[in-house]
Scaffold this motif. Structure first.
Motif, mmCIF file in Angstrom:
data_model
loop_
_atom_site.group_PDB
_atom_site.id
_atom_site.type_symbol
_atom_site.label_atom_id
_atom_site.label_comp_id
_atom_site.label_asym_id
_atom_site.label_seq_id
_atom_site.Cartn_x
_atom_site.Cartn_y
_atom_site.Cartn_z
ATOM 1 N N SER A 163 -5.417 13.667 4.441
ATOM 2 C CA SER A 163 -4.271 14.407 5.137
ATOM 3 C C SER A 163 -3.265 13.483 5.163
ATOM 4 O O SER A 163 -3.327 12.140 5.352
ATOM 5 N N TYR A 164 -1.936 13.673 4.578
ATOM 6 C CA TYR A 164 -0.591 12.631 4.665
ATOM 7 C C TYR A 164 0.646 13.589 4.966
ATOM 8 O O TYR A 164 0.647 14.968 4.413
ATOM 9 N N LYS A 165 1.607 12.614 5.532
ATOM 10 C CA LYS A 165 3.152 13.270 5.133
ATOM 11 C C LYS A 165 4.319 12.229 3.777
ATOM 12 O O LYS A 165 4.029 11.272 3.754
ATOM 13 N N GLU A 166 4.510 13.964 3.407
ATOM 14 C CA GLU A 166 5.135 13.112 2.544
ATOM 15 C C GLU A 166 6.531 11.695 2.444
ATOM 16 O O GLU A 166 6.812 12.022 3.705
ATOM 17 N N VAL A 167 6.989 10.562 2.632
ATOM 18 C CA VAL A 167 7.369 9.610 2.953
ATOM 19 C C VAL A 167 8.892 10.463 1.620
ATOM 20 O O VAL A 167 8.872 10.247 0.627
ATOM 21 N N ASN B 39 0.514 4.206 4.950
ATOM 22 C CA ASN B 39 -0.582 4.398 5.316
ATOM 23 C C ASN B 39 -0.571 6.010 4.581
ATOM 24 O O ASN B 39 -1.564 6.101 3.537
ATOM 25 N N ASN B 40 0.090 6.710 4.793
ATOM 26 C CA ASN B 40 1.011 7.811 4.476
ATOM 27 C C ASN B 40 1.200 7.884 2.874
ATOM 28 O O ASN B 40 0.608 8.751 2.002
ATOM 29 N N ILE B 41 2.101 6.901 2.345
ATOM 30 C CA ILE B 41 1.853 6.386 0.910
ATOM 31 C C ILE B 41 1.087 6.164 0.270
ATOM 32 O O ILE B 41 0.143 7.154 -1.204
ATOM 33 N N SER C 142 -5.359 10.220 -2.520
ATOM 34 C CA SER C 142 -5.790 11.960 -2.450
ATOM 35 C C SER C 142 -5.450 11.843 -4.179
ATOM 36 O O SER C 142 -6.487 13.508 -4.032
ATOM 37 N N LEU C 143 -4.555 11.991 -4.776
ATOM 38 C CA LEU C 143 -4.309 12.063 -6.777
ATOM 39 C C LEU C 143 -5.650 12.215 -7.378
ATOM 40 O O LEU C 143 -6.615 12.540 -7.704
ATOM 41 N N HIS C 144 -6.892 10.902 -6.867
ATOM 42 C CA HIS C 144 -8.295 10.783 -7.624
ATOM 43 C C HIS C 144 -9.486 10.281 -6.462
ATOM 44 O O HIS C 144 -9.003 8.489 -5.917
#
Length: 198
Positions: A36-40, A65-67, A73-75
């Motif tokens: 899980s991540y937050k958009e930067v 970390n988020n980027i 997570s795309l692959h």
């Protein structure tokens, strides 16, 4: 005689099972991680940088970390039979450290740390594998691939990254931008106004 042979066989089987259980416990991840991540808001930061007439902007360790997690997570299937189930990235000295939880053959959970050297190659931020470890044991680099993050495509059109540097003291990634021409600056300011209005 037969009794001794059976007892020896049972002991060998138990030792084998013990070794397998020990090996599974040894490679098991030490920390629970996810993807899980937050958009930067890179575009917003680029426009803020332009309004301040600056030629650099900063990505914090949390941003990195988020980027990185967004890219992973795309692959998440690293290669056939190897699925990335979680990651945590942070800056360590002049390198990026990626703590990664994997699942091998959809069964065996493994935790590793991969260290990367960061460099810029237009339009991508490239994280090149420098070292990989499993609980202190070095793993061959050829089993791991570089990470390519298309950072340049997330910026407004006339903005061009010149280079990157890690500020170890602040644990930040400093992005240096080529100084825009007057025409590019005017275009960027117009885009910033439209973005703010819309």
């Amino acid at each position: 005689m037969l009794r001794k042979l059976v007892i020896s066989l049972v002991v060998l089987i138990l030792l084998g099972i013990g070794c397998v259980i020990g090996a599974v416990q040894y490679v098991k991840p030490r920390e629970k991680l996810d993807l899980s991540y937050k958009e930067v808001p890179i575009m917003d930061r680029a426009f803020t940088m332009v309004r301040k007439f600056s030629t650099e902007f900063v990505l914090t360790e949390a941003d990195v970390n988020n980027i990185g997690k967004a890219s992973i997570s795309l692959h998440p299937e690293y290669r056939p039979g190897v699925l990335i189930t979680g990651a945590r990235l942070h800056l360590e000295g002049d390198r990026l450290a990626a703590h990664v939880n994997l699942k091998l053959k959809n069964r065996l959970p493994v935790g590793i740390v991969i260290y990367y050297k960061l460099h810029w190659k237009e339009p991508n931020l490239i994280a090149s594998v420098d070292e990989a470890k499993l609980r202190g044991f070095e793993l061959p680099n050829q089993y791991f691939e570089d990470i390519v993050i298309p950072l340049g495509t997330q910026l407004p059109e006339p903005v061009h990254i010149k280079g990157i540097a890690i500020d170890d003291g602040k644990r930040e990634l400093v992005i240096n931008i080529r100084k825009p021409t007057l025409r590019e600056l005017q275009s960027l300011l117009e885009q910033a106004v439209k973005r703010q209005a819309g």
